[in-house]
Structures are given as structure tokens and as C-alpha cells.
Design a protein around this motif. Structure first.
Motif, PDB file in Angstrom:
ATOM      1  N   THR A 180     107.473  32.354 -25.417  1.00 52.96           N
ATOM      2  CA  THR A 180     106.522  32.476 -26.522  1.00 52.96           C
ATOM      3  C   THR A 180     106.385  33.934 -26.928  1.00 52.96           C
ATOM      4  O   THR A 180     106.624  34.843 -26.131  1.00 52.96           O
ATOM      5  N   HIS A 181     105.992  34.153 -28.168  1.00 51.66           N
ATOM      6  CA  HIS A 181     105.656  35.499 -28.641  1.00 51.66           C
ATOM      7  C   HIS A 181     104.152  35.661 -28.757  1.00 51.66           C
ATOM      8  O   HIS A 181     103.659  36.735 -29.094  1.00 51.66           O
ATOM      9  N   ASP A 182     103.397  34.591 -28.480  1.00 54.29           N
ATOM     10  CA  ASP A 182     101.972  34.540 -28.759  1.00 54.29           C
ATOM     11  C   ASP A 182     101.155  34.778 -27.486  1.00 54.29           C
ATOM     12  O   ASP A 182     101.177  33.951 -26.568  1.00 54.29           O
ATOM     13  N   PRO A 183     100.416  35.884 -27.389  1.00 55.78           N
ATOM     14  CA  PRO A 183      99.595  36.128 -26.206  1.00 55.78           C
ATOM     15  C   PRO A 183      98.577  35.016 -25.935  1.00 55.78           C
ATOM     16  O   PRO A 183      98.264  34.729 -24.774  1.00 55.78           O
ATOM     17  N   ALA A 184      98.059  34.390 -26.999  1.00 59.69           N
ATOM     18  CA  ALA A 184      97.096  33.303 -26.802  1.00 59.69           C
ATOM     19  C   ALA A 184      97.759  32.114 -26.109  1.00 59.69           C
ATOM     20  O   ALA A 184      97.141  31.416 -25.299  1.00 59.69           O
ATOM     21  N   ALA A 185      99.021  31.852 -26.433  1.00 56.15           N
ATOM     22  CA  ALA A 185      99.756  30.780 -25.752  1.00 56.15           C
ATOM     23  C   ALA A 185     100.022  31.160 -24.306  1.00 56.15           C
ATOM     24  O   ALA A 185      99.834  30.348 -23.388  1.00 56.15           O
ATOM     25  N   ALA A 186     100.449  32.401 -24.075  1.00 53.96           N
ATOM     26  CA  ALA A 186     100.756  32.850 -22.723  1.00 53.96           C
ATOM     27  C   ALA A 186      99.534  32.816 -21.818  1.00 53.96           C
ATOM     28  O   ALA A 186      99.653  32.664 -20.594  1.00 53.96           O
ATOM     29  N   ALA A 187      98.346  32.917 -22.398  1.00 50.98           N
ATOM     30  CA  ALA A 187      97.122  32.914 -21.608  1.00 50.98           C
ATOM     31  C   ALA A 187      96.873  31.579 -20.915  1.00 50.98           C
ATOM     32  O   ALA A 187      96.040  31.501 -20.001  1.00 50.98           O
ATOM     33  N   HIS A 188      97.572  30.517 -21.318  1.00 49.66           N
ATOM     34  CA  HIS A 188      97.431  29.217 -20.660  1.00 49.66           C
ATOM     35  C   HIS A 188      98.257  29.119 -19.382  1.00 49.66           C
ATOM     36  O   HIS A 188      98.090  28.186 -18.602  1.00 49.66           O
ATOM     37  N   ALA A 189      99.166  30.080 -19.158  1.00 44.96           N
ATOM     38  CA  ALA A 189     100.112  29.994 -18.050  1.00 44.96           C
ATOM     39  C   ALA A 189      99.533  30.585 -16.767  1.00 44.96           C
ATOM     40  O   ALA A 189      98.603  31.396 -16.788  1.00 44.96           O
ATOM     41  N   ASP A 190     100.115  30.169 -15.639  1.00 49.70           N
ATOM     42  CA  ASP A 190      99.727  30.724 -14.343  1.00 49.70           C
ATOM     43  C   ASP A 190     100.198  32.157 -14.184  1.00 49.70           C
ATOM     44  O   ASP A 190      99.565  32.955 -13.494  1.00 49.70           O
ATOM     45  N   GLN A 191     101.351  32.469 -14.786  1.00 50.29           N
ATOM     46  CA  GLN A 191     101.837  33.838 -14.770  1.00 50.29           C
ATOM     47  C   GLN A 191     102.631  34.098 -16.040  1.00 50.29           C
ATOM     48  O   GLN A 191     103.147  33.161 -16.659  1.00 50.29           O
ATOM     49  N   VAL A 192     102.715  35.361 -16.403  1.00 46.39           N
ATOM     50  CA  VAL A 192     103.499  35.776 -17.558  1.00 46.39           C
ATOM     51  C   VAL A 192     104.584  36.717 -17.064  1.00 46.39           C
ATOM     52  O   VAL A 192     104.306  37.703 -16.375  1.00 46.39           O
ATOM     53  N   LEU A 193     105.838  36.388 -17.394  1.00 48.63           N
ATOM     54  CA  LEU A 193     106.960  37.279 -17.132  1.00 48.63           C
ATOM     55  C   LEU A 193     107.278  38.037 -18.408  1.00 48.63           C
ATOM     56  O   LEU A 193     107.425  37.432 -19.470  1.00 48.63           O
ATOM     57  N   PHE A 194     107.393  39.345 -18.312  1.00 47.62           N
ATOM     58  CA  PHE A 194     107.735  40.173 -19.464  1.00 47.62           C
ATOM     59  C   PHE A 194     109.176  40.642 -19.321  1.00 47.62           C
ATOM     60  O   PHE A 194     109.526  41.275 -18.309  1.00 47.62           O
ATOM     61  N   LEU A 195     110.007  40.313 -20.298  1.00 53.93           N
ATOM     62  CA  LEU A 195     111.386  40.789 -20.314  1.00 53.93           C
ATOM     63  C   LEU A 195     111.512  41.962 -21.263  1.00 53.93           C
ATOM     64  O   LEU A 195     110.869  42.004 -22.319  1.00 53.93           O
ATOM     65  N   ALA A 196     112.345  42.918 -20.883  1.00 54.75           N
ATOM     66  CA  ALA A 196     112.669  44.058 -21.752  1.00 54.75           C
ATOM     67  C   ALA A 196     114.050  44.539 -21.357  1.00 54.75           C
ATOM     68  O   ALA A 196     114.327  44.756 -20.174  1.00 54.75           O
ATOM     69  N   GLY A 197     114.934  44.659 -22.340  1.00 51.66           N
ATOM     70  CA  GLY A 197     116.271  45.143 -22.063  1.00 51.66           C
ATOM     71  C   GLY A 197     117.054  44.278 -21.102  1.00 51.66           C
ATOM     72  O   GLY A 197     117.911  44.779 -20.375  1.00 51.66           O
ATOM     73  N   GLY A 198     116.770  42.966 -21.087  1.00 53.35           N
ATOM     74  CA  GLY A 198     117.504  42.052 -20.219  1.00 53.35           C
ATOM     75  C   GLY A 198     117.056  42.057 -18.776  1.00 53.35           C
ATOM     76  O   GLY A 198     117.717  41.476 -17.914  1.00 53.35           O
ATOM     77  N   LEU A 199     115.926  42.695 -18.493  1.00 57.77           N
ATOM     78  CA  LEU A 199     115.362  42.752 -17.147  1.00 57.77           C
ATOM     79  C   LEU A 199     113.933  42.230 -17.145  1.00 57.77           C
ATOM     80  O   LEU A 199     113.259  42.242 -18.179  1.00 57.77           O
ATOM     81  N   VAL A 200     113.465  41.816 -15.965  1.00 61.05           N
ATOM     82  CA  VAL A 200     112.047  41.506 -15.805  1.00 61.05           C
ATOM     83  C   VAL A 200     111.317  42.833 -15.647  1.00 61.05           C
ATOM     84  O   VAL A 200     111.444  43.518 -14.633  1.00 61.05           O
ATOM     85  N   ALA A 201     110.570  43.207 -16.682  1.00 64.10           N
ATOM     86  CA  ALA A 201     109.918  44.511 -16.705  1.00 64.10           C
ATOM     87  C   ALA A 201     108.549  44.489 -16.050  1.00 64.10           C
ATOM     88  O   ALA A 201     108.066  45.509 -15.568  1.00 64.10           O
ATOM     89  N   ASP A 202     107.901  43.318 -16.040  1.00 72.25           N
ATOM     90  CA  ASP A 202     106.563  43.235 -15.460  1.00 72.25           C
ATOM     91  C   ASP A 202     106.164  41.778 -15.333  1.00 72.25           C
ATOM     92  O   ASP A 202     106.819  40.889 -15.907  1.00 72.25           O
ATOM     93  N   ARG A 203     105.092  41.526 -14.603  1.00 75.03           N
ATOM     94  CA  ARG A 203     104.496  40.197 -14.466  1.00 75.03           C
ATOM     95  C   ARG A 203     102.981  40.354 -14.489  1.00 75.03           C
ATOM     96  O   ARG A 203     102.453  41.376 -14.053  1.00 75.03           O
ATOM     97  N   LEU A 204     102.329  39.336 -14.960  1.00 78.86           N
ATOM     98  CA  LEU A 204     100.873  39.261 -14.877  1.00 78.86           C
ATOM     99  C   LEU A 204     100.483  37.899 -14.344  1.00 78.86           C
ATOM    100  O   LEU A 204     101.058  36.881 -14.746  1.00 78.86           O
ATOM    101  N   PRO A 205      99.503  37.835 -13.448  1.00 77.71           N
ATOM    102  CA  PRO A 205      98.917  36.525 -13.134  1.00 77.71           C
ATOM    103  C   PRO A 205      98.145  36.035 -14.350  1.00 77.71           C
ATOM    104  O   PRO A 205      98.007  36.763 -15.344  1.00 77.71           O
ATOM    105  N   ARG A 206      97.644  34.823 -14.288  1.00 79.59           N
ATOM    106  CA  ARG A 206      96.940  34.255 -15.443  1.00 79.59           C
ATOM    107  C   ARG A 206      95.904  35.243 -15.971  1.00 79.59           C
ATOM    108  O   ARG A 206      95.044  35.716 -15.228  1.00 79.59           O
TER     109      ARG A 206
END
Length: 269
Positions: free
Chosen positions: A223-249
Motif C-alpha cells: 500500500t501507499h496509504d499510511p491509513a491502510a498500513a495502520a491496520h497492520a501488525d507491522q509495517v515493512l518499509f522498502l527503499a532501494g530494494g532493501l528493507v530499510a525499516d520496520r514499525l510495529p502497529r
């Protein structure tokens, strides 16, 4: 009406299926996954070495700027594209070396998909669209299961209607029911709310959230929508083909703030 009425039976069915599919295995596991297109100076490195494991019964959102590798990640994780290097396992099954026929069988029986464009077949009824994965997999078409799921997504009594008779939000509800009908190992959702208004999007996201909480489903959503991502248990952030960061819910504001600071960093194995 939500999906919670299926909690007890859904968990029993899910546990039975999991027992047959290596209960100790992660729902999704990627090891050293790289995907490149082209060669030499013209090569595009969409994924540069993804290592992650997503547990069963979890809801993961995948975000990142344009060109970060989100779509390629989803395609490789779902067996829709083959990585250039690395290993992908779904429900404990190694899929990287599978031939196309075996992959097709796996996708039909053990994966669910929800797309932005709904992808319902206009010539089929709502019920027939929901049952399509069972039909394609060659199994028994469980009409009671379809009716149950349609009721849980708020579409009881619509089984004989055609997709064109439904609103966009209702069509996406049909797509959610279709994705869940085979009790899949993983539901992959690609921008599932991109074509919906804010209120309808929240309702569909609530259904995916309840599928995880009430049925033990595993959802991986790009998703590109932060409001949608807020429903998830965790958010994976990709940048440059790598996992750049994670957030819990996290609330949408926190997700949006993190998106503005993304830079690709090497990840731990």
C-alpha cells in the motif's frame, strides 16, 4: 456484520490446514532474495537481498517510495515472479524451484489475492466469482462456504447478482470473500483500497483485519496509504530494494512520518 462469527470454526479449519502444511513454518519466508532486470550497465536491481520471515496469523503492510521494490517483492513472495537469487518459502513449501504448473496449483489452492481493480469476472455471478479458486483448483465448490463468507462481508443474498450490479466497495468485498474461500496460507493484497473512497476503504481494511484476528489468516498488503498500513501488525518499509525499516502497529501519522525519512540501509540476515 464482521467475520468473527467464523472464529471458532475458522480457527479449527485453519489449524487443521496448518497441521497438514508444517505448523512450525512461517507463512512467508524470503532468504537472500534478489531480483534484477536486464544486464550489465542497463541492469535494474529491484530487490537487493531481502531476508525476512512473516508468522502465520499476522497482517503485514509493505510500503516505500516509487521504485523501492514493493511490487517486485509482492510478485516474488507470491510466486508470480522468480527471484534472480535466493529462496522463497510459502507455508513451509519451497517454491523457488517449482515449475510453472506446480506454482499455478499452489497459487490456486493455497494463496488468496485481492487487487486494486477487483478482478472479478463480469460474466459470472457473485457466488461463482467467490467459488472460482475452488473451481480452478479442481476441488469441490463449497456453496455453503461461499454463502457464509458473503454474509460475513456484508453481502448476504447477493450471490446471484453480477459484479456490474454492485458498487466498487461491494465488489472489493466479493474479492475479499474470494481470497478467503480456500482457507489459504497467505492472502496477498496489492493496493486493495486504491480505487475506494475513504469510508469504504476503511470497511474493506477492517474485513482484512478481522480475517487475521477471527480466522487466523495471514495477510501481506502492499500500500501507499499510511491509513491502510495502520491496520497492520507491522509495517515493512522498502527503499532501494532493501528493507530499510520496520514499525510495529502504529497510527497513520507515525507511518507517514517514517515514510518521509526513508533511506536504504543494509539489513541484518
Amino acid at each position: 456484520m464482521g467475520l468473527r462469527g467464523l472464529r471458532r470454526r475458522g480457527r479449527t479449519d485453519a489449524n487443521t490446514a496448518a497441521g497438514e502444511r508444517h505448523t512450525t513454518a512461517a507463512a512467508v519466508e524470503l532468504r537472500g532474495v534478489r531480483r534484477s532486470y536486464g544486464r550489465g550497465a542497463y541492469a535494474v536491481h529491484a530487490l537487493r537481498g531481502i531476508d525476512l520471515s512473516l508468522p502465520r496469523g499476522s497482517f503485514t503492510a509493505v510500503m516505500g517510495p516509487s521504485g523501492s521494490g514493493k511490487s517486485t517483492f509482492l510478485q516474488c513472495a507470491a510466486g508470480l515472479d522468480l527471484p534472480t537469487e535466493g529462496s522463497v518459502r510459502l507455508g513451509g513449501t519451497e517454491i523457488t524451484g517449482m515449475d510453472e504448473n506446480a506454482l499455478t496449483r499452489l497459487r490456486r489452492s493455497r494463496l488468496g489475492f485481492v487487487f486494486q481493480a477487483f478482478n472479478l469476472l463480469p460474466s459470472l455471478t457473485v457466488e461463482q466469482n467467490v467459488l472460482l479458486p475452488m473451481r480452478l483448483a479442481g476441488g469441490r465448490q463449497d456453496r455453503a462456504r461461499a454463502a457464509d463468507l458473503l454474509a460475513r462481508v456484508g453481502l448476504e443474498g447477493t450471490g446471484n447478482r453480477r459484479p456490474a450490479e454492485l458498487s466498487g466497495g461491494q465488489q472489493q468485498r466479493v474479492a475479499v470473500a474470494r481470497a478467503l474461500v480456500t482457507r489459504p496460507d497467505v492472502v496477498f493484497a496489492d493496493e486493495p483500497t486504491g480505487a475506494l473512497d475513504t469510508t469504504t476503504a476503511a470497511e474493506v481494511l477492517g474485513l482484512l483485519r478481522e480475517a487475521v484476528d477471527a480466522l487466523g489468516a495471514t495477510v501481506v498488503m502492499v500500500t501507499h496509504d499510511p491509513a491502510a498500513a495502520a491496520h497492520a501488525d507491522q509495517v515493512l518499509f522498502l527503499a532501494g530494494g532493501l528493507v530499510a525499516d520496520r514499525l510495529p502497529r502504529s497510527p497513520a501519522t507515525t507511518v507517514a512520518a517514517r515514510m518521509t525519512t526513508l533511506t536504504p540501509t543494509p539489513q541484518a540476515a
